[in-house]
Motif scaffolding. Structure first.
Motif, PDB file in Angstrom:
ATOM      1  N   LEU A 174      23.096  90.899  89.470  1.00 34.46           N
ATOM      2  CA  LEU A 174      22.208  89.736  89.455  1.00 34.46           C
ATOM      3  C   LEU A 174      22.007  89.357  88.090  1.00 34.46           C
ATOM      4  O   LEU A 174      21.831  88.076  87.936  1.00 34.46           O
ATOM      5  N   GLY A 175      21.763  90.022  87.283  1.00 31.97           N
ATOM      6  CA  GLY A 175      21.385  89.783  85.858  1.00 31.97           C
ATOM      7  C   GLY A 175      22.631  89.184  85.313  1.00 31.97           C
ATOM      8  O   GLY A 175      22.414  88.138  84.633  1.00 31.97           O
ATOM      9  N   VAL A 176      23.874  89.618  85.565  1.00 36.32           N
ATOM     10  CA  VAL A 176      24.755  88.887  85.258  1.00 36.32           C
ATOM     11  C   VAL A 176      25.029  87.453  85.578  1.00 36.32           C
ATOM     12  O   VAL A 176      25.388  86.638  84.983  1.00 36.32           O
ATOM     13  N   TRP A 177      24.722  87.608  86.991  1.00 41.93           N
ATOM     14  CA  TRP A 177      25.044  85.964  87.632  1.00 41.93           C
ATOM     15  C   TRP A 177      23.808  85.163  87.029  1.00 41.93           C
ATOM     16  O   TRP A 177      24.300  83.664  86.760  1.00 41.93           O
ATOM     17  N   LEU A 178      22.840  85.469  87.035  1.00 45.60           N
ATOM     18  CA  LEU A 178      21.706  84.625  86.341  1.00 45.60           C
ATOM     19  C   LEU A 178      21.865  84.185  84.891  1.00 45.60           C
ATOM     20  O   LEU A 178      21.596  83.026  84.481  1.00 45.60           O
ATOM     21  N   ARG A 179      22.560  85.086  84.076  1.00 42.10           N
ATOM     22  CA  ARG A 179      22.884  84.606  82.840  1.00 42.10           C
ATOM     23  C   ARG A 179      24.019  83.628  82.781  1.00 42.10           C
ATOM     24  O   ARG A 179      24.092  82.548  81.968  1.00 42.10           O
ATOM     25  N   SER A 180      24.986  83.692  83.424  1.00 42.88           N
ATOM     26  CA  SER A 180      25.984  82.615  83.744  1.00 42.88           C
ATOM     27  C   SER A 180      25.513  81.428  84.403  1.00 42.88           C
ATOM     28  O   SER A 180      25.932  80.265  83.751  1.00 42.88           O
ATOM     29  N   GLN A 181      24.441  81.429  85.092  1.00 42.24           N
ATOM     30  CA  GLN A 181      23.958  80.272  85.439  1.00 42.24           C
ATOM     31  C   GLN A 181      23.169  79.376  84.562  1.00 42.24           C
ATOM     32  O   GLN A 181      23.044  78.395  84.401  1.00 42.24           O
ATOM     33  N   VAL A 182      22.213  80.201  83.859  1.00 40.53           N
ATOM     34  CA  VAL A 182      21.624  79.539  82.626  1.00 40.53           C
ATOM     35  C   VAL A 182      22.619  78.883  81.521  1.00 40.53           C
ATOM     36  O   VAL A 182      22.279  77.963  81.200  1.00 40.53           O
ATOM     37  N   ALA A 183      23.710  79.881  81.206  1.00 39.49           N
ATOM     38  CA  ALA A 183      24.792  79.306  80.450  1.00 39.49           C
ATOM     39  C   ALA A 183      25.234  77.919  80.941  1.00 39.49           C
ATOM     40  O   ALA A 183      25.639  76.985  79.950  1.00 39.49           O
TER      41      ALA A 183
END
Length: 1621
Positions: free
Chosen positions: A750-759
């Motif tokens: 989930l953390g990697v997924w959230l970072r990709s969404q913010v990017a």
């Protein structure tokens, strides 16, 4: 004694005539003389003329005859006026040849000079004086007037070079009439005249002129008749019998003794110091110039010593006039004699005071002279001053102690420029400085300090020119007196500098001495402990990791290198770091990321990270003191960075069969399988993921369920923040995701997924403003809203995925929204430790700062951004420029929001009151309607805001953002008035216990900045202190509520979503940085007000708070950072607290030491709890174990059922077991305890050692069956405990232990004495050696106890005990048997040396006096006590005392027995010896006499066996007076005489001076022939009492006065039996 005359006595004519030329040193030319330089001195005058000539010196030195008119000096120089002719009586019939008066002689130059050369008529030639008195009426005896100038120099030109007066002519009986014409016989011997003087009468044969007389002259040779026979017939009759040889010997002895007695000085001492006169300034200057002239005799100058030249002025006059050193010493002595005699009238103290003042004058004189360095002629002046001071010191004219201390003080405080000079002075007095411990230690410390300073200058490139000389001085000290460097207190500090100097010289002897000194200093040092090196390395690494400063950039390369230097084993090092990251006794996610970076660094250096991690997991798999979750998280971060290969790990699982060993994930042994559920999936290949699914297929963990949870969590987050995913709002969206139900793998994904969404929300914009307003460039800008960012941040913090959060914050920092940047700044500030450990803190701070600078170029920043950046800048500790810029923008913001019209709020209050005031817009309109407000209106507005808060809270529609804005606006009107209103409201809320209102309002007040967290804690502290005695129950409840409101929340449990709550959590985190620990005082108030009378609900609240993780985390932090403050705040270990309070503190400490309550401490007895705490102690739990032991001792002392000795014994037994296992850090556990507990442990261990050493005081011989190995192990355990437990207050109750220690040392000395008796008789030599080895083991333990007691100062332990210890040690290191064990003897001496450093001078002097009376004294005692033998100790005065009758005296055997009894009593009770005045000197005299008796016994003189020799106990053998008229002795008397002469020969070998024999010979009558044998033993024999004879150094003068006599010296020559010359 020799025939040399004493000081001040002129030599006889014969010696002066036979000696060499008198060398006169002239320092400057005197006034020119009238004697031509080419003329030789007249050295021969007719003997008959000598009676008419008056000696030159007698003319100058003899006092004037009284006359009516006072003669005056003529103004001419060198002219000598002869007496008128009428004053000399005409010769009676003597032919007027050349024997005439001086006037006639002066008129005939050819008769005046034997070489026919003319001389000056007024010249008075320095010829030797001839014997014979001058006639009474001779003109030469009349006063001669020598005209000269008014100064004394003119008269000095006419004086002879010698300052000694002429010797009177020798007078013989008969004189000139000793020879007459033949037939007249010899003259009357009673007439005393001079030899060879025949005045003309006309009847003498010389007066009759004849041819034979003219040709041959007169001959005085005696006419010797030729002998026709020998003297044998007349002497043989007396020599042929048996007593002939004795008679001849007696005759020779009588002649020699008569000659000796007649040639001795018997006149009384006539010494008088030179007087001082008050002279005019000009006369005084003239006198000083004459003193500087070596040609002016001191005897003349001694008549008129000027008064007023004393002290420093005297020395300066000597320096300015360049007076020769010997003459300057003479002047100083003359002045000193008179000054001391004048002070002597005031008592002895006056004399001592004057000498001390004189020493101070010399010191000031030297200081002033040294201060002139660099001025004109400074080198010769300093040279003269140093030489003069050195001569004064060598002549013992200074107070030596004060002077040497002054030299050392200046050496210690001098600068590098003056170091050479003071080192030179120290080298002059080197022997005296290094002859005692007190001064030698100061000298060593001084040179070591200067060595450090010079080393620092050398490293800076400023080499000192005195470096070589200084290093030579240190080497000299190292070689000649290495014991001066024996100082363990400073050795570790200066040892490196000393070793550096020695290495430069590269001499093996120097290195050996330094190594030996290092060994001896380490042996005396308190840090010389036998620690486990592994524990020590672990402790140092732990201290290094705990002391990292996260406010600045963490250099991971330097940190990794330092850890590798402390622990070289890679596997142990990695395990150590992993334990620090996963231990329950530390908090913070920053440990995970710092350990991750360290492992990455070591992996790049070649470390096998996989093996190290797996080895650690196998070692601590079942240990409950570690959190394996943190290790798994470290592995996850390593998997993300490709440092740890998950594929290889899965292969390792299959190869080892770990998958089938345990299928239960909750079991500690299931860590191999559990690890694959804690790793991220992103970045792994598909085969690895398939293999992972395969391995998890047979377990209770489903990979398919994991994927389903991940999809559900992503869908829930999308519905919560649809703007981040470009989705429409969901009107019926539910709450956030329950993160507790998610696995670690799901959270990481989930953390990697959230970072990709913010990017994905980053947009490239063509015109992005920069810090330069005129420049725009294209760049990426994050378009995320502040609400979406807060949600993403809350999830990442709950996931504890701070590395992904750092990436997200870095992306968000590209936004141009001030609110987003403010939220990003707060995020960086809240997680600054983790971001700094990751290495992203500095870059993130720079990004948000640069974006703020960019925004302020296009628009004014919002206040939230300014406040957040200002707080972050304080955390980052940046320079003042950014802080000033932020403060400037905040002030501009206040001005911007102010209304231009300055109308008060009360003007619009009437309109507002008529309308509905509850609406938020109405409050906004009131606060924005004016710029000023009084306190009354502010109080009403504040009350309305509180009322509005209550209404919205009841409806559930509270908006904290509006509340914070209202408080900020209201505070801006008047800060002081607002603080008063707010303080009053908070106190009323706390008193009335309005808990809900308090909890709702406090976050808004603190988040808005209206009140800080520390201010609120101060208010709470005052409230608790006032109300705890009035309302304990209410105060306890409010204390719990205050703690509930202010204790920091764990973001992993529930992270706040709104910015308002996030700022409040940020303020809560600041409690950890409070240096005063205010929150701890609130905790103390809660436990203090707890009592049995409280309600069950309040008790439950208190118990819940004490067991909460939030409070434990806070207390755990302070226990690690500041244990003392925590113990003082919570009164841990105090005895004067209530039982309930003590029990609550115990509950809190139990939770810290055992969070999972696995040991169940509270249910076990105190002794067992002590054992459990010691066994469970580790480097991680050390501070908590120390606090727990303190509390256990406090509970035991307060409990009547438990004995404190039993608790101490249990602790000591546990520590002994820990020592044997060498696993637990028991040493740090003991050191960390408070002083009282350490005292109890130390006392218990000391009692064990002293009780076990009681066998030393038994008189029986030692038991050889004792095991040295077992005793050594026993002593080693207890000594280590005592060494660690020794505290500053240990000796307050240790007087009995010290006394017992002294007794044990005395018993040790007695035991060695008994063994020595066996050793001397060569009985059981092997057993003696074994016994001494055992004694050395116990002696080392006792010495260690002695060092421990001396290392801790005590006021109650007086110097008497230290003196007793030192005296006992003195008896040990001088023991002859201990010399066979040099290492032990050296250790005893080193301990005695160290003990002497703390002795007072009076105690040291007292011990020195006792030691001086011991026959076995050596140089080591002199060095320790610092008082050596007296300078005049070799001199003694033998004073005769009235003799006693033989019948009344004791027999030699009885007297010897008495001497032995005194000596034995002296050894047994040395303090008794010191109390008896003079007993030490008497004891030395007895020892010397006993040695003389042994010498006589070894080589007795030849004597007849039927006659015994007289006893030698202070008995002086009388000398028999042999007269020529005595009758011929009988054979019996001859034998007596021979025995007495033999005794006389023995006595002469032991007498101090011949004068003693002369006194005894004149006072001892010769026994008559009728007394016989019996009367010989009854005669009285005088005794001699030997007394010390100190020299009066000030009175030893080369010339004392103008009227010298035979005994005119400072030391009466009659005491030494000096001869007449």
């Amino acid at each position: 004694m020799t025939s040399r005359p004493g000081p001040g006595i002129p030599e006889p004519l014969q010696q002066r005539g036979s000696g060499g030329h008198v060398r006169v040193h002239s320092r400057r030319p005197s006034r020119p003389s009238n004697i031509p330089q080419h003329l030789p001195l007249q050295d021969c005058i007719d003997p008959n003329l000598e009676a008419d000539r008056r000696p030159t010196e007698e003319t100058l030195t003899k006092p004037r005859a009284p006359t009516n008119t006072k003669p005056k000096l003529a103004p001419l120089d060198g002219i000598q006026i002869a007496a008128p002719e009428s004053t000399r009586p005409p010769p009676r019939g003597m032919p007027q040849l050349f024997f005439s008066n001086l006037a006639n002689i002066a008129s005939d130059p050819w008769l005046q000079s034997p070489r026919g050369q003319p001389v000056n008529a007024g010249m008075n030639l320095p010829v030797p004086r001839r014997p014979g008195p001058s006639p009474a009426g001779d003109a030469s005896q009349q006063r001669r007037h020598i005209p000269s100038f008014s100064t004394a120099k003119v008269e000095a030109s006419a004086r002879p070079l010698s300052s000694d007066a002429s010797i009177p002519a020798v007078i013989f009986p008969g004189g000139s009439m000793a020879y007459h014409s033949p037939g007249q016989g010899f003259a009357d011997p009673t007439i005393l005249e001079t030899a060879d003087l025949f005045p003309w009468t006309g009847n003498h044969p010389e007066d009759i002129m004849s041819e034979a007389l003219v040709k041959a002259g007169i001959s005085n040779k005696a006419q010797i008749m030729n002998e026709t026979n020998t003297a044998r017939p007349s002497l043989w009759s007396n020599l042929k019998n048996k007593s002939g040889l004795s008679q001849l010997s007696s005759l020779f002895v009588q002649v020699l003794e008569k000659r000796q007695s007649c040639g001795r000085l018997t006149a009384p001492n006539a010494f008088k110091p030179p007087p001082r006169l008050t002279l005019r300034d000009s006369t005084r200057e003239t006198w000083l110039h004459d003193l500087a002239n070596p040609t002016v005799g001191l005897r003349r100058l001694s008549r008129t010593i000027p008064h007023g030249i004393t002290g420093k002025a005297l020395l300066e006059q000597c320096l300015n006039k360049n007076i020769p050193i010997p003459r300057a010493l003479w002047l100083a002595k003359c002045v000193g004699i008179n000054e001391m005699r004048s002070h002597k009238r005031k008592g002895q103290a006056g004399t001592i005071t004057w000498v001390r003042g004189w020493t101070g004058s010399v010191e000031q004189f030297l200081e002033n002279t040294i201060s002139t360095i660099g001025q004109q002629d400074w080198k010769p002046r300093i040279t003269y001053a140093l030489q003069l001071a050195t001569h004064l010191y060598k002549e013992h004219l200074l107070e030596e102690d004060h002077y040497l201390d002054w030299v050392l003080n200046n050496l210690e405080t001098c600068s590098a420029e003056r170091l050479f000079l003071w080192l030179l002075l120290a080298s002059v007095y080197w022997r005296d400085l290094t002859s005692s411990r007190r001064r030698g230690k100061r000298l060593a410390d001084s040179v070591l300090i200067h060595a450090q300073k010079l080393r620092r200058l050398e490293e800076e490139g400023q080499a000192s020119p005195v470096q070589d000389f200084f290093e030579s001085t240190i080497i000299k000290l190292l070689v000649t007196s290495p014991v001066c460097l024996l100082n363990p207190k400073v050795w570790d500090k200066y040892w490196a500098n000393l070793d550096y100097i020695v290495q430069k010289r590269s001499h093996p002897q120097y290195s050996h001495i330094v190594a030996d000194l290092n060994r001896r200093n380490k042996r005396l040092s308190p840090s010389d402990r036998m620690f486990n090196t592994t524990q020590d390395k672990t402790r140092r690494i732990l201290q290094l990791l705990d002391s990292i400063n996260y406010n600045v950039t963490v250099s991971i390369e330097q940190l990794a290198t330092e850890c590798m230097e402390l622990m070289a084993d890679p596997r142990s090092l990695m395990s150590m770091v992993l334990q620090w990251a996963s231990t329950l006794y530390r908090d913070g996610s920053h440990r995970v990321y710092l350990t991750t970076r360290l492992l990455r660094r070591w992996s790049s250096l070649g470390f096998d990270i996989d093996d190290g991690i797996l080895s650690h997991l196998r070692a601590v798999g079942s240990n409950t003191a570690y959190e394996s979750r943190n290790v798994f998280r470290i592995i996850a971060e390593l998997v993300r960075s490709k440092t740890f290969s998950i594929g290889k790990y899965l292969q390792w699982l299959i190869a080892t069969g770990s998958v089938n060993q345990c299928q239960d994930f909750d079991s500690p042994s299931a860590w191999p399988l559990r690890l694959i559920t804690e790793i991220p999936l992103t970045g792994n290949t598909e085969p690895v993921l398939n293999l992972r699914r395969t391995l998890l297929r047979g377990t209770n963990y489903s990979a398919e369920a994991e994927e389903q949870l991940l999809d559900e969590a992503e869908w829930a987050i999308q519905r919560q923040v649809p703007g981040l995913f470009d989705m429409d709002l969901f009107p019926d969206h539910q709450a956030s995701v329950d993160t507790r139900a998610l696995s670690t793998t799901v959270k990481l994904e989930l953390g990697v997924w959230l970072r990709s969404q913010v990017a994905s929300n980053v947009t490239i914009i063509d015109h992005v403003p920069t810090k330069d307003p005129s420049i725009e460039e294209s760049g990426a800008v994050c378009m995320i809203s502040v609400q979406d960012f807060n949600v993403v941040r809350s999830y990442l913090e709950e996931f504890d995925d701070l590395s992904i959060l750092a990436d997200v914050v870095g992306i968000v920092c590209t936004s141009l929204d001030s609110n987003v940047l403010a939220s990003a700044a707060d995020t960086i500030n809240f997680n600054y430790k983790a971001f700094s450990a990751i290495g992203a803190f500095k870059s993130l701070f720079e990004k948000v700062t640069m974006k703020y600078i960019t925004i302020r170029t296009i628009k004014f920043p919002e206040k939230e951004l300014l406040l957040s950046l200002a707080d972050l800048a304080r955390t980052a500790r940046v320079d003042g420029k950014l802080t000033q810029l932020l403060a400037y923008d905040l002030s501009r913001y206040e001005l911007k929001n102010s209304v231009a019209a300055c109308s008060p709020v009360s003007d619009n209050m009437a309109d507002t009151m008529s309308t509905f005031i509850d609406a938020d817009d109405e409050i906004d309109r009131i606060l924005s309607s004016g710029t000023s407000i009084d306190q009354q209106i502010m109080t009403r507005v504040f009350a309305k805001i509180m009322l509005n808060l209550e209404e919205h809270s009841s409806k559930g529609s509270l908006q904290p953002e509006n509340l914070s804005a209202w408080f900020c606006r209201l505070r801006s009107f008047d800060e002081n008035a607002f603080e008063k209103i707010l303080t009053g409201w908070l106190e009323s809320v706390l008193v009335n216990r309005r808990i809900q209102s308090f909890l709702r309002t406090l976050p808004s007040l603190i988040a808005s900045g209206c009140i800080s967290m520390f201010q609120f804690l101060d208010i709470s502290k005052r409230f608790i202190s006032k109300r705890k005695s009035i309302d304990p129950s209410g105060t306890c409840q409010m204390s719990v509520e205050i703690l509930e409101a202010v204790l920091p929340w764990d973001p992993t449990s529930k992270s706040p979503v709104t910015q308002y709550h996030y700022r409040y959590c940020l303020e809560q985190q600041k409690i950890y940085q409070d240096p005063e620990g205010r929150i701890l005082q609130v905790v103390q108030g809660m436990v203090d007000t707890y009592s049995a009378q409280l309600s069950s609900s309040v008790k439950t609240q208190v118990t819940t708070m004490l067991c909460s993780d939030r409070l434990r985390k806070l207390v755990r932090y302070f226990a690690i950072q500041d244990t003392k403050m925590l113990a003082a705040s919570l009164r841990i270990g105090k005895h004067s607290v209530p039982d309930e309070t003590r029990a609550n503190i115990k509950v809190l400490l139990d939770g810290l030491l055992d969070p999972g309550d696995h040991s169940n401490l509270c249910q076990k007895p105190l002794e067992q709890q002590i054992s459990i705490v010691v066994e469970s102690a580790s480097v991680w739990s050390l501070p908590f174990c120390q606090l727990e032991i303190r509390q256990l001792f406090a509970i035991g002392m307060a409990s009547p059922d438990v004995s404190i000795d039993s608790i101490s014994a249990a602790l000591l037994d546990s520590i002994k077991r820990a020592v044997e296992k060498d696993e637990s850090p028991w040493s740090d556990l003991v050191v960390g305890l408070d002083g009282d507990l350490r005292n109890q442990i130390c006392e218990h261990a000391e009692r064990e050692i002293l009780n076990a050493s009681a066998f030393l005081n038994n008189n029986a011989i030692l038991d050889c069956n004792r095991s040295t190995t077992e005793d050594g192990a026993f002593l080693r355990k207890y000594l280590m405990v005592i060494d660690l437990a020794a505290s500053d207050s240990m000796k307050n109750s240790q007087n009995q232990a010290v006394l017992a220690l002294v007794e044990r040392l005395k018993g040790m000395s007695e035991a060695l004495g008994r063994l020595y008796e066996k050793f001397k008789h060569n009985t059981h030599a092997g057993g003696v050696t074994a016994s001494v080895t055992l004694l050395c083991t116990w002696l080392s333990a006792l010495l260690r106890l002695t060092l421990i007691h001396d290392l801790v100062p005590s006021q109650k332990l007086g110097h008497q005990h230290q003196a007793q210890l030192l005296w006992s040690l003195r008896a040990l290191f001088t023991h002859p048997l201990l010399q066979l064990f040099p290492s032990t003897a050296e250790y005893v001496f080193d301990v005695a040396l160290f003990l002497s450093d703390s002795l007072l001078d009076d105690v040291r002097s007292h011990l020195s006096k006792i030691a001086s009376g011991k026959a076995a004294d050596d140089d080591r005692c002199t060095f320790i006590f610092g008082v050596g033998p007296s300078q005049d100790g070799w001199l003694a005065l033998a004073k005769p005392v009235p003799a006693v009758n033989v019948q009344q005296a004791s027999s030699p055997a009885q007297l010897q027995a008495q001497h032995l009894h005194i000596a034995h009593s002296t050894q047994q009770n040395p303090s008794h010896l010191s109390q008896m005045p003079g007993l030490a000197s008497i004891q030395r005299s007895l020892n010397q006499q006993h040695q003389q008796q042994q010498t006589h016994a070894q080589g007795p003189p030849r004597a007849y066996p039927q006659y015994s020799q007289p006893p030698q106990h202070n008995k002086i053998i009388p000398q028999m007076q042999r007269m020529t008229s005595s009758p011929q002795p009988t054979q019996h008397q001859q034998l007596q005489q021979m025995q007495q002469m033999q005794g006389l020969a023995q006595q002469r070998n032991t007498q101090s001076s011949p004068m003693q024999l002369q006194r005894q010979a004149t006072s001892s009558p010769q026994p008559s022939a009728s007394t016989g044998k019996g009367s010989l033993g009854k005669q009285e024999k005088p005794e001699a009492k030997v007394l010390p004879f100190p020299l009066r150094r000030w009175e030893i003068l080369p010339d004392s006065g103008g009227n010298p006599l035979a005994n005119d010296t400072a030391i009466s020559l009659s005491l030494f039996g000096a001869r007449k010359v």
